[in-house]
Scaffold this active site. Sequence first.
Site, mmCIF file in Angstrom:
data_model
loop_
_atom_site.group_PDB
_atom_site.id
_atom_site.type_symbol
_atom_site.label_atom_id
_atom_site.label_comp_id
_atom_site.label_asym_id
_atom_site.label_seq_id
_atom_site.Cartn_x
_atom_site.Cartn_y
_atom_site.Cartn_z
ATOM 1 N N GLY A 36 1.032 7.401 -3.843
ATOM 2 C CA GLY A 36 2.184 8.286 -3.933
ATOM 3 C C GLY A 36 3.263 7.713 -4.836
ATOM 4 N N HIS A 37 3.575 6.428 -4.670
ATOM 5 C CA HIS A 37 4.544 5.780 -5.549
ATOM 6 C C HIS A 37 4.071 5.821 -7.000
ATOM 7 C CE1 HIS A 37 5.481 3.474 -1.705
ATOM 8 N NE2 HIS A 37 6.663 3.959 -2.041
#
Length: 272
Positions: A36-37
């Site tokens: 996600g990052h």
Amino acid sequence: MQVIHEISAMQAYSRQAARDGRLLGFVPTMGALHAGHLSLVRLAKQRTQTVVVSIFVNPLQFGPTEDLAKYPRTLATDCALLEQEGVDAVFAPSAEEMYPTDATTVVNVEGLSERLDGQSRPGHFRGVSTVVAKLFHIVGPQVAVFGQKDAAQVAVLRRMVRDLNLPVELVVGPIVREADGLALSSRNAYLSPAERGRPWCSIARWSGSELAAKGERSARVLRELAVQVIATEPGAKLDYCEWSVRHTASGGRHRRWRPGGRGRLLRQYPAD
């Protein structure tokens, strides 16, 4: 890729980028990076010429009984991942560098900061807005990228940017989920295999979505249904459950729970 620990060095790096005419993108994180990052990093790279990622576990946003001490810290692994993504610099300050012992100034977005997480975690959003304001000042980005999973946080920060006339564009990246539908989160590491296998949160989501598809428009009714489903799970303690309108501090459908009384996990489903 440069790894920068001092505020003065970070500011010098940003000034040089500005002199070179490079648009600077920024992704603030607390580390323990996951896909996600990295999706936010790629979004920043699409929109800017230079990308800086901060890795800082911010003590101001943790309550006295929360998981500050055990929050995962994996700087070396995180930097290796970011270098593979072509990040230009990592800003990884210490708490002492960010907060002098006599520091007393905070940033609080009144009204919004007391909703959702702010109800069960007093001071949490004040800590978030304070550190993000400081990071914006230190890094000096033109574009900052955040994840949609933290929709309430984004609403608070949008208001802060507007109210303080900060010269930065906030970009929101979509939620990235694991194969079983669980939103990626650094705190997912707290879940045991048995807890990961519990289907109750997805059932709550699907039940509410089915009811909404049949024409139910009462947030109260949808909330009560979700709460009833969650109440059947003996291992979860519900902090709050809200069904609400996008782009406010209530920014979507939220359920926050604590598996077995441990660290809080947020499940946020955008209301399309």
